[in-house]
Design a protein around this motif. Structure first.
Motif, PDB file in Angstrom:
ATOM      1  N   THR A  43     136.772  10.822  93.178  1.00  0.00           N
ATOM      2  CA  THR A  43     137.158  11.712  92.090  1.00  0.00           C
ATOM      3  C   THR A  43     137.745  12.995  92.675  1.00  0.00           C
ATOM      4  O   THR A  43     137.205  13.558  93.626  1.00  0.00           O
ATOM      5  CB  THR A  43     135.964  12.039  91.160  1.00  0.00           C
ATOM      6  OG1 THR A  43     135.109  13.002  91.770  1.00  0.00           O
ATOM      7  CG2 THR A  43     135.171  10.785  90.837  1.00  0.00           C
ATOM      8  N   LEU A  44     138.859  13.422  92.107  1.00  0.00           N
ATOM      9  CA  LEU A  44     139.586  14.595  92.606  1.00  0.00           C
ATOM     10  C   LEU A  44     139.584  15.708  91.575  1.00  0.00           C
ATOM     11  O   LEU A  44     140.178  15.579  90.504  1.00  0.00           O
ATOM     12  CB  LEU A  44     141.035  14.228  92.931  1.00  0.00           C
ATOM     13  CG  LEU A  44     141.291  13.134  93.961  1.00  0.00           C
ATOM     14  CD1 LEU A  44     142.786  12.881  94.096  1.00  0.00           C
ATOM     15  CD2 LEU A  44     140.687  13.508  95.309  1.00  0.00           C
ATOM     16  N   CYS A  71     140.881  11.503  88.403  1.00  0.00           N
ATOM     17  CA  CYS A  71     141.411  12.814  88.780  1.00  0.00           C
ATOM     18  C   CYS A  71     141.831  13.600  87.550  1.00  0.00           C
ATOM     19  O   CYS A  71     142.047  13.038  86.472  1.00  0.00           O
ATOM     20  CB  CYS A  71     142.579  12.680  89.756  1.00  0.00           C
ATOM     21  SG  CYS A  71     144.099  12.036  89.028  1.00  0.00           S
ATOM     22  N   ASN A  75     145.885  17.170  89.352  1.00  0.00           N
ATOM     23  CA  ASN A  75     146.011  16.458  90.623  1.00  0.00           C
ATOM     24  C   ASN A  75     146.995  15.302  90.534  1.00  0.00           C
ATOM     25  O   ASN A  75     147.678  14.980  91.509  1.00  0.00           O
ATOM     26  CB  ASN A  75     144.639  15.965  91.084  1.00  0.00           C
ATOM     27  CG  ASN A  75     143.878  17.034  91.841  1.00  0.00           C
ATOM     28  OD1 ASN A  75     144.282  17.463  92.911  1.00  0.00           O
ATOM     29  ND2 ASN A  75     142.770  17.485  91.276  1.00  0.00           N
ATOM     30  N   ALA A 245     136.725  15.533  86.320  1.00  0.00           N
ATOM     31  CA  ALA A 245     137.111  14.386  87.150  1.00  0.00           C
ATOM     32  C   ALA A 245     135.890  13.586  87.582  1.00  0.00           C
ATOM     33  O   ALA A 245     135.943  12.358  87.710  1.00  0.00           O
ATOM     34  CB  ALA A 245     137.896  14.852  88.374  1.00  0.00           C
TER      35      ALA A 245
END
Length: 325
Positions: A43-44, A71, A75, A245
């Motif tokens: 996860t970003l 994300c 991102n 995220a």
């Protein structure tokens, strides 16, 4: 034994205590999880794409070390912005010294600042806008609907952006993801530049909101993905930063168990969070992993790691270990 490159050798020899040891432990457990047949979600959050995490994340995708990404909309788009407008970015090493007037002048000159990096609005946002608008418009005319990341994948695959490429595309995680058709969920996509632009077209009556699939539809899709992929070793959860995220996808497990009454659904089978958010009152990002046990997300025996440090330093080192660099 797996052959280790110089970066991995350095980490193993020097990273022995505190956050360094947590990094080493998390990396080894990540690798063990994959070796035993597990899958991994990354996860970003934050501004990882603007921080050019793609330099290391793209190779992780190409080598099947990550199987699904969650994300933010930022991102998703900022990796492509860096791809097509990198030469126009402006770096400000002394960003801590900027006064309000300095910030205003950046805005006046078409720059939006993310810590030490300024994104050029005209070359980045507008360059993508005119091409993705065509895809939205075509879908609207044909009565079709797609997820936000699917429109981005189509942009990449169509080749229309190649004329603008200003970095080696091998350093773009979105290019690597599009080539692999990597599953992505983008919760809260509306909270992004492209989301705002899309909303503006809807307000003007130029597009219908239904052209882009919603966050609820992402959750429905994720539930199906989790059910189909969580057998055996299961799916691990590698969280970079906090926010939606991570919050959004991790909830799929208690939803399946509690709301859909799937009593045999497995917990996430690995958990690691890189965060500079210290444990605090009511902060999800600052919550220790054990708190997630009470929410039905992690089990008692789930390997759990927290690395309290800068993700721009930590994530590439962990990825280097996984890749044997």
């Amino acid at each position: 034994m797996k052959k280790r490159g110089p970066v991995s050798q350095f980490i193993e020899h020097n990273f022995r205590h505190f956050n360094a040891a947590a990094l080493m432990d998390a990396a080894k457990a990540y690798e063990k999880h994959l070796d035993e047949g597990g899958k991994m979600m990354i996860t970003l959050a934050g501004a990882m794409s603007t921080a050019e995490l793609g330099v290391s994340l793209a190779e992780m995708i190409r080598q099947d070390k990550v199987h699904i990404i969650s994300c933010t909309g930022a991102n998703l788009e900022e990796d492509l912005m860096n791809l097509v407008a990198h030469n126009h970015y402006k770096r400000i090493p002394n960003y801590r010294d900027l006064c309000p007037q300095d910030e205003w002048e950046l805005l006046e000159n078409g720059f939006n600042r993310v810590t030490d990096t300024c994104i050029p609005e005209e070359e980045a946002f507008r360059r993508l806008q005119k091409h993705i608008y065509k895809l939205w418009k075509e879908a609207d005319a044909e009565g079709k609907r797609y997820f936000p990341h699917e429109y981005m994948y189509e942009l990449i695959r169509s080749g229309v952006l190649e004329q603008y490429y200003q970095i080696d595309p091998k350093d773009s995680w979105m290019v690597a993801a599009a080539e692999k058709n990597l599953p992505i969920v983008v919760p809260g996509w509306e909270d992004s530049t492209m989301g705002n632009i899309f909303a503006s077209y809807c307000i003007k009556g130029d597009l219908k909101p239904s052209v882009v699939k919603s966050g609820i539809e992402y959750m429905v899709w994720l539930a199906d993905y989790y059910i189909k992929n969580s057998s055996g070793k299961g799916i691990g959860f590698f969280q970079i930063g906090g926010g939606i995220a991570g919050d959004f996808p991790i909830c799929v497990v208690p939803m399946l168990y509690q709301d859909l009454e799937m009593e045999n659904i497995p917990f996430w089978s690995y958990f690691c969070q890189i965060s500079d958010s210290t444990t605090s009152y009511g902060s999800y990002s600052g919550a220790v992993p054990n708190e997630k046990i009470t929410w039905g997300k992690l089990g008692i025996d789930t390997p759990k790691f927290v690395i309290e440090s800068d993700a721009t330093i930590v994530a590439p080192l962990i990825f280097a270990w996984i890749l044997g660099q």
